[in-house]
Write a protein that holds these residues in place. Sequence first.
Motif, mmCIF file in Angstrom:
data_model
loop_
_atom_site.group_PDB
_atom_site.id
_atom_site.type_symbol
_atom_site.label_atom_id
_atom_site.label_comp_id
_atom_site.label_asym_id
_atom_site.label_seq_id
_atom_site.Cartn_x
_atom_site.Cartn_y
_atom_site.Cartn_z
ATOM 1 N N SER A 32 0.857 -1.195 0.000
ATOM 2 C CA SER A 32 0.000 0.000 0.000
ATOM 3 C C SER A 32 0.888 1.238 0.000
ATOM 4 O O SER A 32 1.874 1.306 0.728
ATOM 5 C CB SER A 32 -0.890 0.002 1.234
ATOM 6 O OG SER A 32 -1.404 1.303 1.435
ATOM 7 N N GLN A 33 0.488 2.227 -0.777
ATOM 8 C CA GLN A 33 1.274 3.467 -0.800
ATOM 9 C C GLN A 33 1.025 4.307 0.440
ATOM 10 O O GLN A 33 1.656 5.333 0.638
ATOM 11 C CB GLN A 33 0.961 4.262 -2.069
ATOM 12 C CG GLN A 33 1.591 3.631 -3.308
ATOM 13 C CD GLN A 33 1.607 4.579 -4.469
ATOM 14 O OE1 GLN A 33 0.562 5.056 -4.880
ATOM 15 N NE2 GLN A 33 2.772 4.851 -5.010
ATOM 16 N N ASN A 34 0.078 3.901 1.266
ATOM 17 C CA ASN A 34 -0.229 4.670 2.472
ATOM 18 C C ASN A 34 0.646 4.293 3.661
ATOM 19 O O ASN A 34 0.609 4.964 4.688
ATOM 20 C CB ASN A 34 -1.697 4.476 2.868
ATOM 21 C CG ASN A 34 -2.613 5.088 1.838
ATOM 22 O OD1 ASN A 34 -2.280 6.105 1.240
ATOM 23 N ND2 ASN A 34 -3.744 4.456 1.609
ATOM 24 N N ILE A 35 1.415 3.227 3.540
ATOM 25 C CA ILE A 35 2.225 2.826 4.688
ATOM 26 C C ILE A 35 3.606 3.476 4.603
ATOM 27 O O ILE A 35 4.006 3.993 3.557
ATOM 28 C CB ILE A 35 2.351 1.284 4.818
ATOM 29 C CG1 ILE A 35 3.160 0.708 3.650
ATOM 30 C CG2 ILE A 35 0.978 0.651 4.925
ATOM 31 C CD1 ILE A 35 3.484 -0.774 3.819
ATOM 32 N N SER A 36 4.303 3.477 5.734
ATOM 33 C CA SER A 36 5.630 4.083 5.775
ATOM 34 C C SER A 36 6.674 3.075 5.296
ATOM 35 O O SER A 36 6.389 1.878 5.172
ATOM 36 C CB SER A 36 5.959 4.539 7.190
ATOM 37 O OG SER A 36 6.235 3.420 7.993
ATOM 38 N N PHE A 37 7.862 3.589 5.063
ATOM 39 C CA PHE A 37 8.941 2.724 4.581
ATOM 40 C C PHE A 37 9.248 1.634 5.600
ATOM 41 O O PHE A 37 9.466 0.471 5.244
ATOM 42 C CB PHE A 37 10.195 3.555 4.286
ATOM 43 C CG PHE A 37 11.176 2.855 3.393
ATOM 44 C CD1 PHE A 37 11.103 2.994 2.018
ATOM 45 C CD2 PHE A 37 12.175 2.040 3.926
ATOM 46 C CE1 PHE A 37 12.006 2.340 1.186
ATOM 47 C CE2 PHE A 37 13.073 1.380 3.095
ATOM 48 C CZ PHE A 37 12.993 1.535 1.723
ATOM 49 N N LEU A 38 9.254 2.010 6.889
ATOM 50 C CA LEU A 38 9.561 1.021 7.928
ATOM 51 C C LEU A 38 8.450 -0.025 8.028
ATOM 52 O O LEU A 38 8.719 -1.204 8.285
ATOM 53 C CB LEU A 38 9.782 1.707 9.285
ATOM 54 C CG LEU A 38 10.985 2.642 9.394
ATOM 55 C CD1 LEU A 38 11.228 3.034 10.843
ATOM 56 C CD2 LEU A 38 12.244 2.039 8.801
ATOM 57 N N GLU A 39 7.199 0.414 7.808
ATOM 58 C CA GLU A 39 6.095 -0.550 7.821
ATOM 59 C C GLU A 39 6.219 -1.516 6.645
ATOM 60 O O GLU A 39 5.885 -2.697 6.754
ATOM 61 C CB GLU A 39 4.748 0.182 7.787
ATOM 62 C CG GLU A 39 4.430 0.832 9.122
ATOM 63 C CD GLU A 39 3.269 1.819 9.054
ATOM 64 O OE1 GLU A 39 2.632 2.022 10.093
ATOM 65 O OE2 GLU A 39 3.013 2.406 7.986
ATOM 66 N N MET A 40 6.719 -1.004 5.543
ATOM 67 C CA MET A 40 6.962 -1.883 4.385
ATOM 68 C C MET A 40 8.018 -2.924 4.748
ATOM 69 O O MET A 40 7.876 -4.111 4.414
ATOM 70 C CB MET A 40 7.405 -1.020 3.194
ATOM 71 C CG MET A 40 7.612 -1.749 1.891
ATOM 72 S SD MET A 40 9.267 -2.415 1.716
ATOM 73 C CE MET A 40 10.239 -0.927 1.654
ATOM 74 N N LEU A 41 9.076 -2.472 5.485
ATOM 75 C CA LEU A 41 10.100 -3.433 5.922
ATOM 76 C C LEU A 41 9.511 -4.416 6.944
ATOM 77 O O LEU A 41 9.882 -5.588 6.964
ATOM 78 C CB LEU A 41 11.305 -2.698 6.526
ATOM 79 C CG LEU A 41 12.228 -1.962 5.556
ATOM 80 C CD1 LEU A 41 13.396 -1.335 6.313
ATOM 81 C CD2 LEU A 41 12.767 -2.878 4.468
#
Lengths: 253, 221
Positions: A32-41
């Motif tokens: 999702s483009q709404n999450i942060s980079f750290l959440e993506m990690l």
Amino acid sequence: MGDTISLTLEVWRQPGPLAKGRFQTYEVKDVSQNISFLEMLDLLNQRLISEGIEPVHFEHDCREGICGSCGFMINGQAHGPDLGTTVCQLHMRRFKNGDHLVVEPWRARAFPVIRDLVVDRASLDKIIAAGGYNSVNCGNAPDANAMPIGRDTAEEAFDAAACIGCGACVAACKNASAMLFTSAKVGQLAMLPQGQPERSHRVVRMYDEMQALGFGACSWTQDCEAACPKEISVKWISRAKRDYLKARFKEGL
Amino acid sequence: MSWLTRSLSSFSGRKLLAAVTGLVLVVFLIIHLLGNLQIFSDSDAFNHYAKALHDGPLILLGDIGLAITFPLHMAMVIWLAIDNARARGPAGYKKHGTKQTRGFASVLASKTTLYGGLVLIAFTIIHVWHFRLHHEEMQAFAAGGNRGYVIQELANPGWGLLYIVGSLVVGWHIFHGIQASFRSFGVNHPRYTPLIVRTGMGLATVLALGFAAIPVWILLG
């Protein structure tokens, strides 16, 4: 809900301080483009854990840009491409579908890698321990306005005090210099009356400690200022440098 | 270590010495260019200037000054560069980037000043050998003395090109170098600093184009 994107991540994996590291490529799909980079990690790590693979280690704490824990390079940019933000404040909407991102830890001799993207920034604490404090007794909290400090002076001192010690200045500098960090810490105290008694000794001790720890010198490329999530100005380097030269060559410290 | 060696071997001390010697060398370049520009005059102005310069005490002063400042500047900068290179540690970055929004030329110049300087070491050695050490020969040159000798040498495309490149590299080197020198003194002012930066870049451009104009003019006949 926003769109989802898929990315290719090239992440530095290093099992320990003395182990040899290497880049590992991961495909991350439908983020999702709404999450942060750290959440993506976090999502990537969740997947790695379920696959029985060691997750990617990265440092984080407050995730709102004020603690200074997080930070790594994304495509050669400290804290990623945005200005004035830490990597936890970086959101996936900043990236396009199909982007290839190289994720590396801060690189400096004074910041040895502990694991993956986590580096040991204790060197910054050592610089503070060398003189970034007041050892004079300032007494109890004074009455409001008892100590005449102009608003502009107080605000300016706070601009330097906004440094969160994340190490992005060191990471972005071509010389891995900690001049911006050290100078901001010198400068915040040099602006205020409480900092005056130890002003000269402080800058000499902190600058010399920075050099002894293996950081580089300043070549005035100004990459540090651009990388700083708190947008601390390079003017603090000039100010602290003037204090240093004065302490050394005028006062003979 | 004594106070003086400790102070001068600190990063800021080394930077201070590099800045002072660098600015002295810029002053030398200005004087050098003012002398050189007389070559554009058809009269004997250039030859008179060369003769007066070499007969007078100024040349000795210049030689001694350069013999001190040039090696000192190089030594301080190379010493800093070694520490700077070591500071990155055993592993470098795979990908390089910047978040700077300043002008492209300013950023690039600030990161390549050292390399320009290394080129200038080679250029200076060649240049000193080429003209300074051939001074007697130049003055006695039948076809036009000093001026004729310079024109004959620079009319050779190889030499001409080398001097054009040398001129541009010296300009590029001090494009960042002049303002950085003032930074090394700790100069910081909301009004004067932008003035210093612009003056430094302007002076660097003028010097580069001024020096390069001579071989260009000769090559074009």
